[in-house]
Each structure stands twice: as structure tokens, then as C-alpha cells.
Write a protein that holds these residues in place. Sequence first.
Motif, PDB file in Angstrom:
ATOM      1  N   VAL A   1       6.930  64.991  88.626  1.00 24.50           N
ATOM      2  CA  VAL A   1       6.507  63.614  88.393  1.00 24.50           C
ATOM      3  C   VAL A   1       7.061  63.099  87.062  1.00 24.50           C
ATOM      4  CG1 VAL A   1       4.509  62.119  88.044  1.00 24.50           C
ATOM      5  CG2 VAL A   1       4.430  63.938  89.760  1.00 24.50           C
TER       6      VAL A   1
ATOM      7  N   ARG B   1       9.661  64.210  85.376  1.00 22.46           N
ATOM      8  CA  ARG B   1      11.112  64.014  85.430  1.00 22.46           C
ATOM      9  C   ARG B   1      11.434  62.700  86.116  1.00 22.46           C
ATOM     10  NH1 ARG B   1      11.034  69.486  86.427  1.00 22.46           N
ATOM     11  NH2 ARG B   1      10.883  69.070  88.659  1.00 22.46           N
ATOM     12  N   ALA B   2      10.674  62.393  87.174  1.00 22.22           N
ATOM     13  CA  ALA B   2      10.902  61.125  87.873  1.00 22.22           C
ATOM     14  C   ALA B   2      10.628  59.950  86.930  1.00 22.22           C
ATOM     15  CB  ALA B   2      10.021  61.045  89.116  1.00 22.22           C
TER      16      ALA B   2
ATOM     17  N   ALA C   1      13.382  59.715  84.490  1.00 23.35           N
ATOM     18  CA  ALA C   1      14.577  59.219  85.180  1.00 23.35           C
ATOM     19  C   ALA C   1      14.494  57.696  85.360  1.00 23.35           C
ATOM     20  CB  ALA C   1      14.722  59.902  86.543  1.00 23.35           C
TER      21      ALA C   1
END
Lengths: 275, 324
Positions: free
Chosen positions: B185, B187-188, B191
Motif C-alpha cells: 500500500v 509503495r503504491a 508511486a
Amino acid sequence: MTSPRFSSSDPILILQDVHMQFGGVTALKGIRYQVPRGIVQSIIGPNGAGKTTLLNCISGVLHPTEGRISFLGRRVEREPPHRIAALGMSRTFQHVALFPQMSVLENVMVGRHVRTRSGFWAAGLRTRSMRREEAAIGRDARAWLDFVGLADAAHLPAGALPLGKQKILEIARALATDPALLLLDEPAGGLNTRETEELGELIGRIKERGTTVILVEHDMNLVMTISDRILVLYYGQPLASGVPDEIKENPEVIQAYLGDEWTPDEGAPIMNGQL
Amino acid sequence: MNLRKFAPVAAFVAFMAAFPWMVAPFDAISHYTDVMVFAGIFCLVTIGLSLLMGFAGQISLAQAAFFGIGAYASAILTGRFGWNPWAAMPAGAAAAAAVAWIVGVPALRLKGHYLAMATLGFGVIVHIVLNEEVEWTGGPSGMVDIPGLSVAGVRVLSETAWYYLVWTFVAAALIFSYHVLHSRVGRALRAIHEAEKAAEAMGVPVASYKVQVFVYSAVLASLAGSLYTHYVTFLTPSSFDLMWSVRFVLMVVVGGMQSLWGAVLGTVFLTFVGNEWLHVFADFEVLVYGGILLAVALLVPQGLVVWMQEKLSRRRETLLPRSE
Ligand SMILES: Nc1ncnc2c1ncn2[C@@H]1O[C@H](COP(=O)(O)OP(=O)(O)O)[C@@H](O)[C@H]1O
Ligand SMILES: [Mg+2]
């Protein structure tokens, strides 16, 4: 994942009369085309022909103003990009779009997002299944770095890589989503001769894995060597399509490439007799 | 967690644990424990808000309203209906989550800063409701005699006891948030922050994540409001107005977005500024805050935490919770 009526011999991608209008500019004027499974399909054409716009429509970044796009037997022309990614399509960008402050490995780990599940709660509480999944994401991401030859750079920030490696990393990130169809927008742009050769070899290995590749590229050497089929776009319309040898000899294509719309550096291949 | 990362955390925990005992002997600052109880309560709000601002790239001007939802839910459920405070707290949080979801889904589907506008309107509405619903909220004169809190049958009475209770909540929120940031989550979210278009193409449902972070920030703010209610045991709507929402945003900006430590540092700093060092300026409070905001924007745009890290050491990664 695929629709029940879809058989493996059907084209993976079907474009029916795809139009794209930006205000007064018509970037795509009714593209009708099919891409069979498992091939390297190149799309070439002068700057502004609509190649990037077409990839954007296929991947959901843009929605075409008219027409239909079927991917693996499903209509996708109104779907958002993240749904299309989940269906099994991934892409790279003409202007590299990595997550520059994240590590090389983490960039590829983001690619695994669409194939994994742990949510907010599981993450915050670090549940056992979340930790197991996290370990698997790390393993898979490392395997993709090995596949493209970037394992040594795993812990560098992605933004610190030279452009050539950034372009390869973008491919690794896209592959990590397990795509059935991979769209590459000018992957050789900015690469030197050796890097371009390695890229050609990498695309060959991607195809061997059974992934269909759509390649938008200006480097005619690369295109002519690795393509199974080529589509020539000209002012938003298909001008010709066929195997590389047919395209090389097509008088209309030669004419278009000799026309003044073709800028000098892109004109080079035909002047050199490569086309 | 390696030693270089662990050492500053251990130092922080030791300092926080010793704090009430360090200030107690000195009359002039012994009430700092009380100030730190408020700072801790506000930290819960700003930890959530820093995730929203730093990673989802969105500003909420309704955090004081969610704080108020938690505060009034706890006050009404315990005071009027005799609920156990520990049951009222999650009930308030659930209400805040539901409301955040309703406000967030339409606002976050659209790209741009619609959430700031939506929450501005929503915050004002909540403030009006708290003032006008006299029967339930006591209106402008507020509510008094709200029950206190007990832990394992023991009343939490002293400021020192409250201090440890509140900062345990802060520690839990920090750990939870840290884990979220270091996961699929997180990393998302990072990103999305770095290249939204690419995140979407990789299959990250951007709008859905922004809603989740917003809901999380509302839940934390509501929990903070519940603690606040039981600590002060009286409520007036003025603690939940737009000015407070702006203060929370300012706390995050001063400390530094994208860093959980930034939220904590900025909050403690501005709580002391507001409670201790500002009465001299009384009516000019807004000007002082404006001046601080301007100074941060011009001199340390990354916030105090990043600035201090660069001053104190070259090892940025030792303090920043977001690096691997
Ligand atoms: N987002 C956009 N808004 C307006 N015009 C655009 C946009 N994207 C592309 N175009 C126009 O569409 C045409 C095709 O562009 P593009 O697809 O980028 O071509 P190519 O990739 O083949 O060089 C150009 O005339 C370009 O200016
Ligand atoms: Mg292009």
C-alpha cells in the motif's frame, strides 16, 4: 481473466474505427487493425503520426472519441488504466516515467501491485499473510531484475540510473505485472548502439515467454530485425501494414518517408537505405 | 531494523518516557506535561494528515471537523447514553470514517484540489451543526461534565497518566502508519506521489487509495477528538472550527510532509507556540501563524525535519522513516 468466448487463436487486440480528436486536431482517424497473439507488432510513422496517442487509447490513458477497442475479448475503450492493467496489459512511456526516489527494486515491486492483495489494515498490522506476500513480491521483483540484467542496481534510487538503464527498468516494472500484452513507446530513444542491440535481444526473450509486444520505434534497424509485423501510421491513419520486407518495398511508405514531414534525423534510415 | 535507524528511535522513546519527570521539578515548566498531552492528541490528527498531504497530495480543511465528530460522539454517547468510553471511541471513529468516505469519494474521483474545497465546505457545516443542534451538543455554550477515562478499572487522572496514555496512542499510530508506508500500500502511495500516470498504468487504483488515506486521517482525527473530550471533560464548538483545521495543516507543513517525524515535530512545536509563547500576541495569532508559514515556505520548504537532518547529519536515512 479472459472472456469465455475468447479463444487463444483470436487476436489479442482488435481496434475498430478508433478516432481521437483533441480540440481541432484529429490525431487518429479511424484505425482498424488486429494484433495476433504472441508476435512483435511494430508501429512506425513520422513524428505526430499518432503513435503515442494510439498507445494511450489502448492502455486507457486516453479514451478514444469514437470506436471500439477489444483486449482479450473484452471491450476496454472506456476502462481506466488500472483496470486494463489488471486484465493483463502493461506499458512503458516515451518520456521515462519511473518513480525516481524509490529504489530500482521498489519500482519493480510496484509492478507486482496488481497481482497482489494486502490492503491498508493488513499492512498497518503486518499480518502474517501480508508478510508472506511481501516476501513473494520481493522475490518476484528480484527475478525480473535478473531477467533484464539490473540486479546489481537493485538498491539505487531509480532516478540515479543512466537513461539507458531507466528505460530497461521501465520494461522490468511493466513485466512484473505479468502482462499478456506489453506496449513499448520508443524504448530505444536515447540508447546507444550496444544498448539498442541488448534491447532487441531482451524484446526477443519477452516474446519467447509468450508475451505479445507492440513496439513503437524510430530505430529502423531494430524494427526491421525484431518485428513480425509492422503497421505504418501516417497522419493518424494506417498507411500500410505487413511483414518487414513488404514494408521496406512499399512505394507509398517510401514516398511518405521521403516527404518533407519526415524530419532529418528520422529521415536518416531511408537515406541510408535501411528502409 | 538496523542500529543506525534504531538509535534515534530509541533516543526519542527514552526522551519521551522521561519527559514528565524531567519537567516536574521545575515550577516554571512543570505544566509542560499538560501541554504535551494536547500536543500528543494533535499529533494523532497530523500523522494522518501528513499521509494525506505528503503521499496522496491532497489537503483537507476538515480535520478539525473529524476531531469534533470524535469529541462529540464520545461526549454524547458516554454522557447521555452511559456508554463505556472505550466503546464510544470506535463508534465515533466509524462515524468519521463513513462521513469521510461520503465526502471523499466524489471529491477524489476528480483530479485536482477538489478535496480542499469539499472539506472546507464540510468543515463549516459541521461547525454550524455543533452550534445549532443545541439539544444534542449544547450549542455555543457546549457540554460539561463529560466522564473521564479508566484503563483496566483505574481512572486516568493525573496529567502524567494522561501523558503516557496519549503518547501510547501516538506511538501506535506512528507504528501503524510506518508499516503502511513500508508495504504494498505504501509503495503504491509513494508511486502515486512520484508519478501518478505511471502508477495508474501499473494497476494502482489512484482514487481508491486517496480515499483510503483520507478515511484513515479522519479515523485518527476522531480518535484524537475522543481522547480530547475525556481529558478536558467539556466541549465548545470553537475547538473544532476552520482555524483549527488550518492549524493542523500548518503543523504538518512546518514539520515537513512525507515524514511521520515531521508531523510530530511540527505539532509539538506549534502546540507550544500556541499554548505557551503566543498570549503576548493575543489577537495577532493569525499573523504569527502566517509569518511562520511564510518563513517555512521561503527558508525550509521541505519542513523542519528535513532541514534538521541536513544540519545534524548527512545520514538522511537514519531519521526518515520512509527509506528501506
Ligand atoms: N494531449 C494532447 N492534446 C492535444 N493534442 C495532442 C495531445 N496528444 C497528442 N496530440 C497531438 O496529436 C498528434 C499525434 O501526436 P502523438 O500521438 O504524440 O504522435 P507520435 O507519437 O506519433 O509522434 C499530434 O498532432 C499531437 O500534437
Ligand atoms: Mg510519440
